[in-house]
Design a protein around this motif. Structure first.
Motif, short mmCIF file in Angstrom:
data_model
loop_
_atom_site.label_atom_id
_atom_site.label_comp_id
_atom_site.label_asym_id
_atom_site.label_seq_id
_atom_site.Cartn_x
_atom_site.Cartn_y
_atom_site.Cartn_z
N CYS A 1 0.83 -1.20 0.00
CA CYS A 1 0.00 0.00 0.00
C CYS A 1 0.87 1.26 0.00
CB CYS A 1 -0.93 0.00 1.20
SG CYS A 1 -2.25 -1.25 1.09
N GLU A 2 1.95 1.24 0.74
CA GLU A 2 2.88 2.36 0.73
C GLU A 2 3.50 2.54 -0.65
OE1 GLU A 2 5.57 1.30 3.80
OE2 GLU A 2 4.11 1.62 5.42
N ALA A 3 3.76 1.43 -1.33
CA ALA A 3 4.32 1.50 -2.68
C ALA A 3 3.32 2.10 -3.66
CB ALA A 3 4.75 0.11 -3.14
N VAL A 4 2.04 1.74 -3.51
CA VAL A 4 1.00 2.31 -4.38
C VAL A 4 0.92 3.82 -4.15
CG1 VAL A 4 -1.48 2.37 -4.85
CG2 VAL A 4 -0.32 0.17 -4.56
N PHE A 5 0.94 4.25 -2.89
CA PHE A 5 0.90 5.68 -2.58
C PHE A 5 2.11 6.39 -3.18
CE2 PHE A 5 1.94 9.37 -0.01
CZ PHE A 5 0.72 10.01 0.12
N ALA A 6 3.29 5.83 -2.99
CA ALA A 6 4.51 6.44 -3.52
C ALA A 6 4.50 6.48 -5.03
CB ALA A 6 5.74 5.66 -3.02
N ALA A 7 3.93 5.46 -5.66
CA ALA A 7 3.84 5.44 -7.12
C ALA A 7 2.93 6.55 -7.61
CB ALA A 7 3.32 4.08 -7.59
N HIS A 8 1.83 6.80 -6.90
CA HIS A 8 0.95 7.92 -7.26
C HIS A 8 1.69 9.25 -7.15
CE1 HIS A 8 -3.16 6.57 -8.08
NE2 HIS A 8 -2.93 5.57 -7.26
N GLU A 9 2.43 9.43 -6.08
CA GLU A 9 3.18 10.67 -5.89
C GLU A 9 4.20 10.87 -7.02
OE1 GLU A 9 2.35 12.94 -3.86
OE2 GLU A 9 2.37 12.36 -1.76
N GLU A 10 4.90 9.81 -7.38
CA GLU A 10 5.88 9.93 -8.46
C GLU A 10 5.20 10.20 -9.80
OE1 GLU A 10 9.53 7.51 -10.68
OE2 GLU A 10 8.82 6.81 -8.72
N ALA A 11 4.09 9.52 -10.05
CA ALA A 11 3.36 9.73 -11.30
C ALA A 11 2.86 11.17 -11.40
CB ALA A 11 2.19 8.75 -11.40
N ASN A 12 2.33 11.70 -10.30
CA ASN A 12 1.83 13.08 -10.31
C ASN A 12 2.96 14.06 -10.60
OD1 ASN A 12 -0.68 12.08 -9.65
ND2 ASN A 12 -0.53 12.58 -7.48
N ALA A 13 4.11 13.84 -9.97
CA ALA A 13 5.25 14.72 -10.20
C ALA A 13 5.71 14.65 -11.65
CB ALA A 13 6.39 14.34 -9.26
N PHE A 14 5.67 13.46 -12.23
CA PHE A 14 6.07 13.29 -13.64
C PHE A 14 5.11 14.04 -14.56
CE2 PHE A 14 5.57 11.06 -17.68
CZ PHE A 14 6.88 11.05 -18.16
N ILE A 15 3.81 13.92 -14.30
CA ILE A 15 2.80 14.58 -15.15
C ILE A 15 3.02 16.09 -15.14
CG2 ILE A 15 0.34 15.08 -15.38
CD1 ILE A 15 -0.13 12.21 -14.20
N LYS A 16 3.26 16.64 -13.96
CA LYS A 16 3.43 18.09 -13.84
C LYS A 16 4.75 18.57 -14.45
CE LYS A 16 0.44 18.30 -9.79
NZ LYS A 16 0.33 18.44 -8.33
N LYS A 17 5.78 17.76 -14.34
CA LYS A 17 7.09 18.16 -14.87
C LYS A 17 7.21 17.88 -16.36
CE LYS A 17 12.06 17.42 -14.16
NZ LYS A 17 13.09 16.71 -13.35
N ASN A 18 6.56 16.84 -16.83
CA ASN A 18 6.71 16.41 -18.22
C ASN A 18 5.35 16.07 -18.83
OD1 ASN A 18 7.61 15.45 -20.68
ND2 ASN A 18 8.77 13.73 -19.84
N PRO A 19 4.49 17.06 -19.03
CA PRO A 19 3.16 16.78 -19.59
C PRO A 19 3.22 16.17 -20.99
CG PRO A 19 3.57 19.14 -19.48
CD PRO A 19 4.65 18.49 -18.69
N ALA A 20 4.23 16.50 -21.76
CA ALA A 20 4.35 15.90 -23.10
C ALA A 20 4.62 14.41 -23.00
CB ALA A 20 5.46 16.59 -23.89
N GLY A 21 5.48 14.02 -22.08
CA GLY A 21 5.74 12.60 -21.87
C GLY A 21 4.51 11.88 -21.36
N ALA A 22 3.77 12.52 -20.45
CA ALA A 22 2.53 11.93 -19.94
C ALA A 22 1.51 11.77 -21.06
CB ALA A 22 1.97 12.79 -18.81
N ALA A 23 1.46 12.76 -21.95
CA ALA A 23 0.52 12.68 -23.08
C ALA A 23 0.85 11.50 -23.99
CB ALA A 23 0.56 13.98 -23.88
N ARG A 24 2.13 11.28 -24.23
CA ARG A 24 2.53 10.13 -25.07
C ARG A 24 2.11 8.81 -24.42
NH1 ARG A 24 7.05 13.53 -25.96
NH2 ARG A 24 8.23 12.52 -24.28
N ILE A 25 2.28 8.72 -23.11
CA ILE A 25 1.87 7.50 -22.40
C ILE A 25 0.36 7.32 -22.51
CG2 ILE A 25 1.65 6.45 -20.11
CD1 ILE A 25 4.36 7.80 -19.41
N TYR A 26 -0.38 8.41 -22.32
CA TYR A 26 -1.84 8.33 -22.40
C TYR A 26 -2.29 7.84 -23.78
CZ TYR A 26 -6.71 9.62 -22.71
OH TYR A 26 -8.06 9.57 -22.92
N LEU A 27 -1.75 8.43 -24.82
CA LEU A 27 -2.15 8.06 -26.18
C LEU A 27 -1.78 6.61 -26.48
CD1 LEU A 27 -1.20 11.34 -28.07
CD2 LEU A 27 -3.51 10.49 -27.61
#
Length: 338
Positions: free
Chosen positions: A247-273
């Motif tokens: 559960c701690e790993a899931v929480f930490a993964a969310h935090e890292e994913a959120n930071a990635f989205i905010k720092k690299n929206p273009a990379g997040a967009a590629r993953i989404y597509l």
């Protein structure tokens, strides 16, 4: 799924036999359920980067097997969690509150790990006669992910109560139909189908509003007077007690994913597509949606209790938590939520 129907869950006819008998222990793998659209972008980033696996290994759980399952709406996700066929699901605040209450006296109380994002629901219409929700009639059909229990359905009730008085909160319910977002978009853009409105999330309202004759009738932030949580990552208390590091790993993964989205929206967009197979949008269009000021990928709850209090007032809940923290695991208790 253990013989439980979506209707049973929505009407409160669920005795939770599967959940009550579900045993948890040390897990070598977990299954996570999600739905469609940009609300689930953090999970897509987590899936693409194997972030849960990475953070689990850092916490002494190497080789964790993680599976991702996409479902059409909260009814299916609720049933999957209750039946034990999925360990983590992403649901809206109304589903969390319902699960929290119904599981309270079972062996597997439901708890949230963290929120996924704050994001508005946008009600789009193609009926030229509709300017506000007050203009809807029996001739209209409004698509929501699941009637009565989805976040969109609840927000429509809150809007009706605000407009016509509390005793009229169900006034628009007869006009709603359950439909997955991709299907509702297709129906809205087709002149052959009877659907006239869709209460949706990004990216779907962007697609619809780009088409001639479409207009936004309502935004959920206006109903609540500010941002609200859209999605919440949910599991069970025994799973946390037996597998706190996961559960701690899931929480930490969310935090890292959120930071990635905010720092690299273009990379997040590629993953989404890549994962969504979205053919309607370009990467630049997805970046514009991700960076919309209305959207905040965050683990911090926002206005969750406002929705819970409405559910209590409408008898959807018999009991309610005194604080959002009662519905969340300790992983989130340090956050400044509401």
């Amino acid at each position: 799924m253990s013989g439980i129907t979506r209707r049973q869950f929505a009407t409160g006819a669920l005795a939770l036999p599967a959940l009550a008998n579900t045993a948890t222990a040390q897990l070598s793998g977990v299954r996570l359920g999600k739905q469609y659209g940009l609300p689930f972008l953090p999970q897509m980033v987590m899936e693409d980067g194997k972030l849960i696996e990475k953070h689990a290994a850092r916490r002494g759980v190497p080789g964790l097997q993680v599976s991702w399952i996409t479902m059409s709406g909260p009814g299916a996700l609720n049933v999957a969690l209750l039946s034990g066929s999925i360990e983590f699901v992403n649901v809206a605040p109304p589903s969390l509150a319902t699960l929290w209450e119904k599981s309270a006296r079972t062996k597997s109380p439901v708890r949230a790990v963290c929120t996924v994002q704050s994001m508005p629901y946008v009600l789009v219409t193609r009926n030229p006669g509709v300017k506000t929700v007050a203009d809807y009639t029996e001739k209209d059909k409004l698509a929501v992910p699941t009637v009565k229990i989805s976040g969109q359905a609840m927000m429509l009730q809150m809007a009706a109560a605000k407009l016509w008085g509390f005793d009229q909160y169900e006034r628009l319910d007869p006009f709603t139909v359950s439909m997955a977002h991709p299907d509702a978009v297709a129906a809205m853009l087709s002149s052959k189908l009877e659907l006239t409105a869709h209460f949706c999330v990004a990216p779907f309202h962007y697609y619809e509003l780009a088409a001639p004759g479409m207009r936004a009738v309502l935004k959920s932030y206006d109903v609540l007077g500010g941002p609200h949580t859209n999605g919440i990552q949910v599991t069970t208390l025994p799973l946390y007690q037996d597998n706190p590091r996961i559960c701690e790993a899931v929480f930490a993964a969310h935090e890292e994913a959120n930071a990635f989205i905010k720092k690299n929206p273009a990379g997040a967009a590629r993953i989404y597509l890549g994962l969504s197979k979205d053919k309607r949008s370009t990467a630049d269009q997805i970046v514009a949606m991700i960076t919309d000021p209305d959207i905040d990928y965050t683990t911090t709850p926002a206005n969750v209790m406002a929705l819970v209090e409405f559910m209590l007032k409408t008898a959807r809940l018999k009991t309610a938590p005194s604080s959002w923290k009662e519905m969340f695991l300790p992983t989130a208790h340090g956050l400044p939520g509401t």
